[in-house]
Design a protein around this motif. Sequence first.
Motif, PDB file in Angstrom:
ATOM      1  N   GLY A   1       0.209   7.433   3.147  1.00 33.03           N
ATOM      2  CA  GLY A   1       0.010   8.871   3.020  1.00 33.03           C
ATOM      3  C   GLY A   1       0.650   9.661   4.140  1.00 33.03           C
ATOM      4  O   GLY A   1       1.110  10.787   3.943  1.00 33.03           O
TER       5      GLY A   1
ATOM      6  N   ARG B   1      -5.415  -0.630  -3.312  1.00 35.35           N
ATOM      7  CA  ARG B   1      -6.274  -0.991  -4.433  1.00 35.35           C
ATOM      8  C   ARG B   1      -7.154  -2.193  -4.122  1.00 35.35           C
ATOM      9  O   ARG B   1      -8.017  -2.541  -4.916  1.00 35.35           O
TER      10      ARG B   1
ATOM     11  N   THR C   1      -2.812   7.228   7.388  1.00 36.24           N
ATOM     12  CA  THR C   1      -3.523   7.254   6.110  1.00 36.24           C
ATOM     13  C   THR C   1      -2.797   6.388   5.098  1.00 36.24           C
ATOM     14  O   THR C   1      -1.598   6.558   4.861  1.00 36.24           O
ATOM     15  N   THR C   2      -3.524   5.426   4.540  1.00 30.04           N
ATOM     16  CA  THR C   2      -2.950   4.535   3.535  1.00 30.04           C
ATOM     17  C   THR C   2      -3.859   4.493   2.316  1.00 30.04           C
ATOM     18  O   THR C   2      -5.056   4.799   2.396  1.00 30.04           O
ATOM     19  N   TYR C   3      -3.295   4.104   1.196  1.00 30.49           N
ATOM     20  CA  TYR C   3      -4.049   3.995  -0.057  1.00 30.49           C
ATOM     21  C   TYR C   3      -3.829   2.598  -0.619  1.00 30.49           C
ATOM     22  O   TYR C   3      -2.695   2.189  -0.870  1.00 30.49           O
TER      23      TYR C   3
ATOM     24  N   GLN D   1       0.828  -1.193   0.000  1.00 32.09           N
ATOM     25  CA  GLN D   1       0.000   0.000   0.000  1.00 32.09           C
ATOM     26  C   GLN D   1       0.870   1.254   0.000  1.00 32.09           C
ATOM     27  O   GLN D   1       2.035   1.222   0.401  1.00 32.09           O
TER      28      GLN D   1
END
Length: 256
Positions: free
Chosen positions: A75, A92, A88-90, A72
Motif C-alpha cells: 500500500g 490474504r 502498509t501491506t495487504y 502481498q
Amino acid sequence: MTGDNLAGAWWDRIVAGFSQAPLPHVTGTELAVVILLAIAVSLPRVTWRYFGLLATVTHELGHAFTALMTGQRLGGIRLRLDHSGTTTTYSRGRLPAVWSTFWGYPVPAVVGAAMVWCGFNGWGPAAMSVGTLLLLASLVFIRNGMGLLITVAAVLAAALLVVFVPPEFNGHVMIVLGLALLVAAVRDLGKLANVHLRRRDRLSTSDAYLLFRATSVPAVVWILLFAAVVAGAWWFAWQPMAHVLAALLGHGVPPA
C-alpha cells in the motif's frame, strides 16, 4: 559540469559498478578508525538524528521487499523525522504477513553485513549501484511528504557518492556505511527492548508486539529472534575484519 553531463556520468558509474573492482587494501589502523567512525555516526544523538533516518528507510524497505517477495500488495511507506515509519501491506494469508512484519529490525544489520562483505571483496561499486537504484525505486511507494523528503535526500547522497567517489575508494565507503548500519541495528534493538520494558504505552509501534498479536508467540521470543539474526550478521561481517585486526595485532589467523 552541466546537468546532462552529471546525469550521464552518474548513469555510466551505475553501469560500471556491476563489475568486480580490485580488492581494497584495508589496514588494521584504518579499520580501527572505521569502527570508531561507525560508532560515532550511530550512537551520539547529534549524529544519530540524521544517520538514524537511513536505518529507518532500510527497516521499512525490508518490510516492503519481503511483502512483495511473498506476493502481498504494497500500500505504501510512510517515514517520519522521529525515526518512526509505517509500511502498509495487504495479504490474504497470515504467514506472508508475519514474514514481512519480521523483516524490519534485522534488515539494517543484514544489509550492513552485505555491504561490509562487498567492500572487502571488490564489490563496493556494485553495492553502491544497487543501493542507489533501490532507493530511487522506493520513491514510487512513499506516501507522505516527509517520507518523500527523507528518501530524496538519501537518493541524492547516494548519487553524489556514485559520481564523486573514485571506484578504488568505493570499497572503503561501503565498509564504513555497512558497519554503521550494523551498529544502528543494535541501537534500534535496544530502543525496541526499552519500549517493552519502560514505554509500554508505545507497544502499538513495536513489530514484536504486532507479531505477538498475529501469532500469540510472546513478543520476547520475536525480540530474541531479531537479536539472533543481527548477531549472525555481525558474525558474518566480522570474518574479513578479524584477519585485518589480527594483522594489526601481529597475530596470524587460520585460513577460512
